[in-house]
Write an enzyme that holds these catalytic residues in place. Sequence first.
Site, PDB file in Angstrom:
ATOM      1  N   CYS A  64       0.799  -1.128   0.002  1.00  0.00           N
ATOM      2  CA  CYS A  64      -0.045   0.130  -0.136  1.00  0.00           C
ATOM      3  C   CYS A  64       0.606   1.107   0.033  1.00  0.00           C
ATOM      4  CB  CYS A  64      -0.939   0.009   1.222  1.00  0.00           C
ATOM      5  SG  CYS A  64      -0.048  -0.181   2.751  1.00  0.00           S
ATOM      6  N   CYS A 211      26.278  37.770   9.852  1.00  0.00           N
ATOM      7  CA  CYS A 211      27.149  37.980  10.909  1.00  0.00           C
ATOM      8  C   CYS A 211      26.492  39.110  11.755  1.00  0.00           C
ATOM      9  CB  CYS A 211      28.573  38.346  10.503  1.00  0.00           C
ATOM     10  SG  CYS A 211      29.731  38.679  11.705  1.00  0.00           S
ATOM     11  N   CYS A 214      29.338  42.304  11.479  1.00  0.00           N
ATOM     12  CA  CYS A 214      29.642  43.250  10.547  1.00  0.00           C
ATOM     13  C   CYS A 214      28.455  43.326   9.694  1.00  0.00           C
ATOM     14  CB  CYS A 214      31.101  42.718   9.582  1.00  0.00           C
ATOM     15  SG  CYS A 214      30.698  41.126   8.754  1.00  0.00           S
ATOM     16  N   CYS A 258      33.060  34.006  10.238  1.00  0.00           N
ATOM     17  CA  CYS A 258      32.923  35.098   9.412  1.00  0.00           C
ATOM     18  C   CYS A 258      34.197  35.430   8.452  1.00  0.00           C
ATOM     19  CB  CYS A 258      32.239  36.391  10.012  1.00  0.00           C
ATOM     20  SG  CYS A 258      32.042  37.836   8.798  1.00  0.00           S
ATOM     21  N   CYS A 261      35.020  39.207   8.994  1.00  0.00           N
ATOM     22  CA  CYS A 261      35.836  39.416  10.308  1.00  0.00           C
ATOM     23  C   CYS A 261      36.950  38.553  10.338  1.00  0.00           C
ATOM     24  CB  CYS A 261      34.642  39.136  11.515  1.00  0.00           C
ATOM     25  SG  CYS A 261      33.236  40.196  11.052  1.00  0.00           S
ATOM     26  N   HIS A 342      -1.380   1.462   7.428  1.00  0.00           N
ATOM     27  CA  HIS A 342      -2.025   1.391   6.165  1.00  0.00           C
ATOM     28  C   HIS A 342      -1.742   2.650   5.557  1.00  0.00           C
ATOM     29  CE1 HIS A 342      -4.111  -0.273   2.813  1.00  0.00           C
ATOM     30  NE2 HIS A 342      -4.966   0.561   3.050  1.00  0.00           N
TER      31      HIS A 342
END
Length: 395
Positions: A64, A211, A214, A258, A261, A342
């Site tokens: 099924c 970030c 920044c 980052c 950064c 089912h």
Amino acid sequence: MFLFIFLFVYLPQIYLSVCPVKFQFSGSACLQGTNASALEKEIGHEQFPVNEHYFGLVNFGNTCYCNSVLQALYFCRPFRDKVLAYKVQPRRKESLLTCLADLFNSIATQKKKVGVIPPKKFISRLRKENELFDNYMQQDAHEFLNYLLNTIADLLQEEKNHERQQNGKLLQNGGGGGDGGEGGGGGGGKEIQQTWVHEIFQGTLTNETRCLNCEAVSSKDEDFLDLSVDVEQNTSITHCLRGFSNTETLCSECKYYCEQCRSKQEAQKRMRVKKLPMILALHLKRFKYMDQLHRYTKLSYRVVFPLELRLFNTSGDATNPERMYDLVAVVVHCGSGPNRGHYITIVKSHGFWLLFDDDIVEKIDAQAIEEFYGLTSDISKNSESGYILFYQSRD
């Protein structure tokens, strides 16, 4: 002697209690006549869609999960049309796709409008190709959908690559291909080719990270053929999709590195939809592992799925953010757990709704769809809950 009695008397009872199945092979012809006449009368001769056929599928021992997905896909018209078009192409060696094309074509070319078809060839091929499905245990419909779509896409990609290689050889033999033919064949062999499976079901998510030091934003895209979303009690699909795209803060030990950064910083992360697919397949994550029970249990939460849907968790640069969707099919799980119960399917066809329960096909009212939203209480009760939703775009 005792072993024979146990196998003959008790084993079928144990099997059926774990895996309830309707074995109706011998009586399918009788059922076909009764079910057929009732459904045709209910729809009406004048209202019955031209060149449409409504055929149930025989259950071959807990298939099924397969039948329900196949019915849903058959009534996703763009997918059906592509499969039928594949059928009339030059004959290839047998694969899951050729067996699917044979099955869809068998339904589409029936002289009768309604009836029952045994998908024996498709099931045999499925069991031959993947041992996960080579048994009589209940399987997960979503796992099967993923396997089927990815297998078809892989087959189509292989055929495209083979055609490119053949064309490259023809160019080289003709003397005009040279470096161009080699470049196309060399890089193209590893390149993922877009197929009609991707054209129909593939969308794109963008993972945005900002970030907090920044304000620089980085994004990474990833494609999907279906979206799996968490469910909560007494909510809606729109709510689930918004939750899917909730903003997550990365801090403490999970800080984000980052590039601007050049150090780890606190950041905010969110996932949004960048490209909306032609057919949006939504998988509701209804099965959750419970540590105290040491097993998966079903979340029968009531989650409303509308007949019309618009996504609000799209990115700012989404290509088609205004796209509207109509519900065309729902795979419903009936029961209390992933390995019990089912599967049935409800589909929309030519303005009315049908319920497919293996070899049984019935017309239902649109209001009856509410019965498949789930329950308002008790996560472990048996329920008939929407599990996979198929939304088709209007454009």
